[in-house]
Enzyme design. Structure first.
Site, PDB file in Angstrom:
ATOM      1  N   GLY A  32       0.241   2.487  -8.664  1.00 21.98           N
ATOM      2  CA  GLY A  32       0.870   1.176  -8.722  1.00 21.98           C
ATOM      3  C   GLY A  32      -0.127   0.040  -8.596  1.00 21.98           C
ATOM      4  O   GLY A  32      -0.016  -0.975  -9.279  1.00 21.98           O
ATOM      5  N   ASP A 143      -4.661  -2.810   2.219  1.00 25.67           N
ATOM      6  CA  ASP A 143      -4.277  -1.685   3.066  1.00 25.67           C
ATOM      7  C   ASP A 143      -5.046  -1.464   4.367  1.00 25.67           C
ATOM      8  O   ASP A 143      -6.042  -2.103   4.654  1.00 25.67           O
ATOM      9  CB  ASP A 143      -4.223  -0.413   2.234  1.00 25.67           C
ATOM     10  CG  ASP A 143      -2.883   0.292   2.429  1.00 25.67           C
ATOM     11  OD1 ASP A 143      -2.101  -0.182   3.264  1.00 25.67           O
ATOM     12  OD2 ASP A 143      -2.636   1.316   1.776  1.00 25.67           O
ATOM     13  N   LYS A 282       7.076  11.702   5.217  1.00 26.31           N
ATOM     14  CA  LYS A 282       7.990  11.736   4.060  1.00 26.31           C
ATOM     15  C   LYS A 282       9.268  12.524   4.340  1.00 26.31           C
ATOM     16  O   LYS A 282      10.166  12.565   3.504  1.00 26.31           O
ATOM     17  CB  LYS A 282       7.277  12.303   2.823  1.00 26.31           C
ATOM     18  CG  LYS A 282       6.030  11.522   2.410  1.00 26.31           C
ATOM     19  CD  LYS A 282       6.362  10.184   1.764  1.00 26.31           C
ATOM     20  CE  LYS A 282       5.101   9.433   1.306  1.00 26.31           C
ATOM     21  NZ  LYS A 282       5.387   8.105   0.771  1.00 26.31           N
ATOM     22  N   LEU A 380       7.714   4.163  -3.728  1.00 22.63           N
ATOM     23  CA  LEU A 380       7.781   3.835  -5.145  1.00 22.63           C
ATOM     24  C   LEU A 380       8.573   4.854  -5.936  1.00 22.63           C
ATOM     25  O   LEU A 380       9.138   4.536  -6.985  1.00 22.63           O
ATOM     26  CB  LEU A 380       6.358   3.728  -5.716  1.00 22.63           C
ATOM     27  CG  LEU A 380       5.515   2.607  -5.110  1.00 22.63           C
ATOM     28  CD1 LEU A 380       4.123   2.605  -5.720  1.00 22.63           C
ATOM     29  CD2 LEU A 380       6.178   1.258  -5.326  1.00 22.63           C
ATOM     30  N   LYS A 383      12.038   3.744  -6.622  1.00 21.06           N
ATOM     31  CA  LYS A 383      12.130   2.692  -7.640  1.00 21.06           C
ATOM     32  C   LYS A 383      11.891   3.268  -9.044  1.00 21.06           C
ATOM     33  O   LYS A 383      12.567   2.907  -9.996  1.00 21.06           O
ATOM     34  CB  LYS A 383      11.113   1.592  -7.334  1.00 21.06           C
ATOM     35  CG  LYS A 383      11.438   0.818  -6.070  1.00 21.06           C
ATOM     36  CD  LYS A 383      10.532  -0.383  -5.888  1.00 21.06           C
ATOM     37  CE  LYS A 383      11.103  -1.303  -4.803  1.00 21.06           C
ATOM     38  NZ  LYS A 383      10.333  -2.536  -4.646  1.00 21.06           N
ATOM     39  N   ASP A 502       1.901 -39.148  23.404  1.00 22.41           N
ATOM     40  CA  ASP A 502       2.163 -37.857  24.058  1.00 22.41           C
ATOM     41  C   ASP A 502       1.634 -37.974  25.502  1.00 22.41           C
ATOM     42  O   ASP A 502       0.835 -38.864  25.807  1.00 22.41           O
ATOM     43  CB  ASP A 502       1.418 -36.767  23.267  1.00 22.41           C
ATOM     44  CG  ASP A 502       1.393 -35.450  23.983  1.00 22.41           C
ATOM     45  OD1 ASP A 502       2.460 -35.020  24.459  1.00 22.41           O
ATOM     46  OD2 ASP A 502       0.300 -34.846  24.094  1.00 22.41           O
ATOM     47  N   ASP A 504       0.894 -34.917  28.282  1.00 22.26           N
ATOM     48  CA  ASP A 504      -0.118 -33.934  28.718  1.00 22.26           C
ATOM     49  C   ASP A 504      -1.177 -33.733  27.634  1.00 22.26           C
ATOM     50  O   ASP A 504      -0.848 -33.518  26.469  1.00 22.26           O
ATOM     51  CB  ASP A 504       0.556 -32.589  29.005  1.00 22.26           C
ATOM     52  CG  ASP A 504       1.498 -32.673  30.182  1.00 22.26           C
ATOM     53  OD1 ASP A 504       1.041 -32.533  31.317  1.00 22.26           O
ATOM     54  OD2 ASP A 504       2.703 -32.913  29.940  1.00 22.26           O
TER      55      ASP A 504
HETATM   56  C1  GDG Z   1       1.835   3.978  -0.094  1.00 25.48           C
HETATM   57  C2  GDG Z   1       2.918   3.748   0.969  1.00 25.48           C
HETATM   58  C3  GDG Z   1       4.161   2.348  -0.669  1.00 25.48           C
HETATM   59  C4  GDG Z   1       3.492  11.237  -6.755  1.00 25.48           C
HETATM   60  N1  GDG Z   1       3.417  12.498  -7.152  1.00 25.48           N
HETATM   61  C5  GDG Z   1       3.037  12.496  -8.435  1.00 25.48           C
HETATM   62  C6  GDG Z   1       2.887  11.191  -8.842  1.00 25.48           C
HETATM   63  N2  GDG Z   1       3.161  10.423  -7.780  1.00 25.48           N
HETATM   64  C7  GDG Z   1       3.129   8.952  -7.741  1.00 25.48           C
HETATM   65  C8  GDG Z   1       4.535   8.387  -7.742  1.00 25.48           C
HETATM   66  C9  GDG Z   1       4.321   7.053  -7.045  1.00 25.48           C
HETATM   67  C10 GDG Z   1       3.173   7.331  -6.089  1.00 25.48           C
HETATM   68  O1  GDG Z   1       2.532   8.515  -6.521  1.00 25.48           O
HETATM   69  C11 GDG Z   1       3.668   7.568  -4.661  1.00 25.48           C
HETATM   70  O2  GDG Z   1       3.988   6.332  -4.107  1.00 25.48           O
HETATM   71  P1  GDG Z   1       4.889   6.157  -2.813  1.00 25.48           P
HETATM   72  O3  GDG Z   1       5.228   4.742  -2.666  1.00 25.48           O
HETATM   73  O4  GDG Z   1       6.092   6.996  -2.948  1.00 25.48           O
HETATM   74  O5  GDG Z   1       4.025   6.707  -1.594  1.00 25.48           O
HETATM   75  P2  GDG Z   1       2.500   6.573  -0.984  1.00 25.48           P
HETATM   76  O6  GDG Z   1       1.541   7.338  -1.787  1.00 25.48           O
HETATM   77  O7  GDG Z   1       2.627   7.018   0.428  1.00 25.48           O
HETATM   78  O8  GDG Z   1       2.117   5.017  -1.049  1.00 25.48           O
HETATM   79  C12 GDG Z   1       4.252   3.536   0.291  1.00 25.48           C
HETATM   80  C13 GDG Z   1       2.976   2.485  -1.603  1.00 25.48           C
HETATM   81  O9  GDG Z   1       1.776   2.735  -0.883  1.00 25.48           O
HETATM   82  C14 GDG Z   1       2.788   1.232  -2.445  1.00 25.48           C
HETATM   83  O10 GDG Z   1       2.608   0.090  -1.651  1.00 25.48           O
HETATM   84  O11 GDG Z   1       5.330   2.331  -1.443  1.00 25.48           O
HETATM   85  O12 GDG Z   1       5.239   3.297   1.255  1.00 25.48           O
HETATM   86  O13 GDG Z   1       2.981   4.873   1.863  1.00 25.48           O
HETATM   87  O14 GDG Z   1       3.910   6.079  -7.950  1.00 25.48           O
HETATM   88  O15 GDG Z   1       4.980   8.296  -9.056  1.00 25.48           O
HETATM   89  N3  GDG Z   1       2.527  10.845 -10.088  1.00 25.48           N
HETATM   90  C15 GDG Z   1       2.318  11.860 -10.967  1.00 25.48           C
HETATM   91  N4  GDG Z   1       2.422  13.149 -10.616  1.00 25.48           N
HETATM   92  C16 GDG Z   1       2.795  13.521  -9.377  1.00 25.48           C
HETATM   93  O16 GDG Z   1       2.872  14.716  -9.074  1.00 25.48           O
HETATM   94  N5  GDG Z   1       1.978  11.554 -12.228  1.00 25.48           N
END
Ligand code: GDG
Length: 733
Positions: A32, A143, A282, A380, A383, A502, A504
């Protein structure tokens, strides 16, 4: 961002080198953050953005293969000593901050050497960043690995524009208290080096502000912190996703093919799907418990569903992660053994990542996405699943402990610890009518489409740039160092004057105990002389209570304002003054608008002296949960005194507040004064300074610190000297 070069700092660079059978290739990451940064508009910028991160390759590999990286960014890898890298990343970052910030206190493994490594790594990266910085650059740090970085960069480049975004939760101050004093100071003052600190949700933002207040004693006002002569803003920016990437992938040929294969393989079964990194936060074990509860409670679903559980390897050098893998695999084996039949396994388990087309096929082939973190900054996956459902089918079951739950209002929300609740919601999801699925998905898609990753990154950077332009770096000039300006002369020329003083820190020095700060005779005399002049109207404007002011100054022919404007004494009589100019609505409205988008069906009603957020037409559970959250958020808009009325499906907000600024303005408008002077030393006096901006209105700050006042004096003695000069003026000219 035309004239500003962006410097991004994150733990990892957005690529990796892979060497197989002697040949090295580059693997670009598609997370992301990469998408977000690429979506920023750099058109017209004279220079490429820069990305700084820790190298997970050797200097040699870099020199040999750096030509392989794409040219959108200039990359600056920081090479850390192996041991430092290990203790910094696996140690303090992932065995202290990560578990603590996710409320896993018993998983915290604090080692002094790890904290030392964390500081060294932050220092090394700050060195790399500051070496390449130019005056117009803006730095965006990402981060928990780099919480010390904003301060370290600021120390080297005091005028830098620095933003920080935390991707994980910021926990309650109670959790921060667990850290050794030096660590919490390092982390909190580290963040305060930034101009803008961003979080996924309002709650995290509030937790941060409370931690700063409780641990460092630094107050905030409407999400702005005044610290070491700088104004720091903290706010929530819920990260979005690349909506069209996930939505449009539905028709992508590879995805269509993979989806068909999945549907074919599980054609008689409903599919429940989940994917996460192997991480104790998780809630994979809780998910398996819930599945077991479901199979136990609803045996009629035997041989009718398949749970596809994908767990992606992560941080495998840390003991807690390795242990978790064993626990998950044992549970999967046990459940399959106990509930499976000769022709059916309830769980299909994969340990490893899946390629993007397969991930999208899973998102779009499944009937239910089951997302159960115990804590998650955002999440993510939730979403992406919703965005991917171009067919408007599928049900999202989502833990209320994720940041995403705030926005995904029509998901089936669950508490991951309650296996029976999750099991019941699984049943509801599996049996939900297609029309209801479509309704729920459509509402969430609207939000995701509107607030996508581009909007997220853009609004963070815009906010940062606005702060940069409003950040006051030049302190107000000392009166005595302004040869061409004489306040005494302006005073002497005026025929009607308002003096707002003012108490103090302005007329008397602070004492160890407030009751010891009674006015010395010198102060009484000068006030008496000033007030005896017909053309002067003298008002003491203080945070003190009425009794104290009366006791100390009540015998003088002056008026007084007590408790920062709440009470005013004129013609010998105290009265309560609530001045509502409606300015608080500008602060509260955006908060309410945010709640309207997060709670479909709710709306705002504006009345002359109040704002009301109605949630009668929203889904009753969501409306209620959001209303609790709204009330907490409003309570934290301190020191704005808002009266929050928790009504029947409505939260109504009224202002009960007034401040020195409002009183000063009102008094200055009461008569056509040709000289208005406000003198004060602290934060509450800043309200006066911002309220008085006309040409014949003069504002003076006492002492150092950033201010909105136009002038400054160094101390109480200089104030008294100035007032004595005034009182020596005989006649208006
Ligand atoms: C941290 C925060 C926050 C996962 N497995 C595969 C794959 N993914 C991708 C998903 C998603 C990303 O990895 C995981 O993002 P998350 O948000 O679920 O979790 P964290 O890695 O812990 O991320 C979290 C984030 O930062 C952003 O600010 O949301 O709370 O902990 O994009 O799609 N992608 C592929 N294969 C997989 O096996 N291609």
């Amino acid at each position: 961002m035309k004239n500003n070069r962006l410097i991004i700092v994150s733990y990892r660079l957005p690529f990796a080198f892979e060497t197989t059978s002697g040949s090295t290739t580059l693997k670009a990451s598609s997370g992301g953050l990469v998408t977000a940064m690429k979506s920023l508009d750099f058109t017209g910028a004279s220079e490429k953005p820069v990305w700084v991160g820790c190298a997970d390759f050797s200097r040699r590999t870099w020199e040999k293969h750096k030509h392989l990286v794409n040219e959108d960014f200039e990359y600056v890898p920081v090479f850390l000593d192996r041991k430092i890298q290990q203790d910094f990343y696996n140690g303090f970052s992932n065995s202290v901050i990560w578990p603590l910030f996710h409320y896993f206190t018993t998983y915290v493994d604090y080692q002094e050497k790890d904290f030392v490594a964390y500081q060294k790594a932050n220092e090394a990266v700050s060195e790399a960043v500051s070496q390449l910085m130019k005056p117009q650059d803006i730095v965006w740090v990402h981060d928990y690995h780099f919480m010390g970085l904003p301060r370290l960069i600021r120390e080297k480049k005091p005028d830098a524009t620095i933003g920080f975004f935390l991707h994980i939760p910021f926990p309650s101050y109670e959790l921060i208290r667990i850290l050794p004093q030096k660590c919490k100071e390092y982390l909190l003052t580290g963040l305060l080096g930034a101009d803008l600190v961003g979080f996924h949700t309002n709650d995290y933002n509030i937790h941060f502000l409370q931690s700063v207040q409780i641990n460092l004693g630094v107050q905030h006002k409407i999400w702005k912190i005044n610290y070491q002569n700088r104004l720091i803003q903290s706010d929530s920016f819920p990260v979005g996703i690349n909506y069209s990437l996930y939505h449009d992938a539905y028709d992508n040929a590879d995805v269509v093919e993979e989806r068909a294969a999945l549907k074919n393989a599980y054609k008689d079964n409903k599919i429940i799907f989940s994917v996460d990194r192997l991480d104790y936060t998780k809630g994979v074990m809780q998910r398996l418990d819930a599945l077991e509860a479901f199979l136990r409670r609803y045996p009629e679903w035997t041989e009718r569903l398949t749970f596809i559980l994908v767990v992606v390897p992560s941080r495998d050098e840390i003991l807690k992660y390795g242990e978790r893998k064993v626990m998950i695999e044992q549970a999967v084996g046990r459940i399959n053994g106990k509930y499976g039949t000769l022709i059916w396994r309830p769980i299909v388990y994969r340990y490893g990542s899946v390629p993007f087309p397969q991930l999208l096929a899973l998102y779009t082939a499944c009937d239910v996405a089951l997302i159960t973190p115990i804590r998650d900054g955002m999440n993510l996956v939730a979403k992406e699943f919703v965005a991917a459902r171009k067919d408007h089918q599928g049900v999202l079951i989502l833990s209320e402990m994720t940041g995403a739950a705030n926005e995904m209002s029509t998901a089936l929300h669950i508490n991951p610890m309650d296996e029976n609740e999750v099991a019941d919601k699984m049943k509801i999801a599996l049996e939900m009518e297609p029309e209801e699925q479509a309704r729920r998905i459509a509402i969430m898609q609207r939000r995701l489409k509107e607030y996508d990753v581009k909007k997220w990154a853009g609004s963070f950077v815009d906010c940062l740039l606005n702060l940069q332009s409003s950040q006051q770096t030049e302190p107000a000039p000392l009166l005595k160092s302004q040869p061409n300006f004489s306040l005494q002369e302006r005073y002497a020329q005026a025929r009607s004057r308002l003096l707002l003083l003012d108490y103090d820190g302005t007329l008397v020095n602070y004492k160890t105990k407030p009751e010891l700060a009674a006015p010395p005779i010198e102060v009484i005399n000068v006030l008496g002389r000033l007030a005896s002049r017909r053309e002067n109207y003298v008002v003491i404007i203080s945070g003190r209570d009425q009794q104290t002011l009366d006791e100390w100054l009540g015998f003088l022919p002056i008026d007084m304002v007590a408790e920062h404007g709440s009470y005013i004494k004129q013609q010998g009589l105290w009265r309560r003054d609530i001045l509502d100019d409606g300015s608080w609505k500008q602060i509260v409205s955006p908060v309410l608008i945010d709640f309207v988008t997060r709670c479909p069906g709710s709306f705002i009603e504006e009345k002359s002296h109040s704002l009301a957020w109605h949630y009668r037409s929203a889904e009753s559970e969501t409306g209620f949960v959001r209303s609790r959250e709204l009330i907490t958020t409003l309570e934290n808009l301190l020191p704005y005194q808002l009266r929050v009325i928790d009504g029947n499906c409505v939260v109504e907000i009224k202002s009960t507040e007034t401040d020195k600024g409002k009183v000063a303005k009102q008094l200055s408008l009461a008569r056509p004064y040709d000289f208005v002077l406000a003198i004060g030393d602290d934060r509450t006096d800043e309200d006066m300074f911002t309220a008085l901006t006309l040409e014949n209105q003069y504002t003076v700050k006492v002492g150092p610190g950033s201010t909105h006042a136009a002038h400054r004096v160094e101390n109480v003695q200089e104030v008294l000297a100035l007032l004595k000069d005034f009182s020596a003026v005989n006649m208006p000219l």
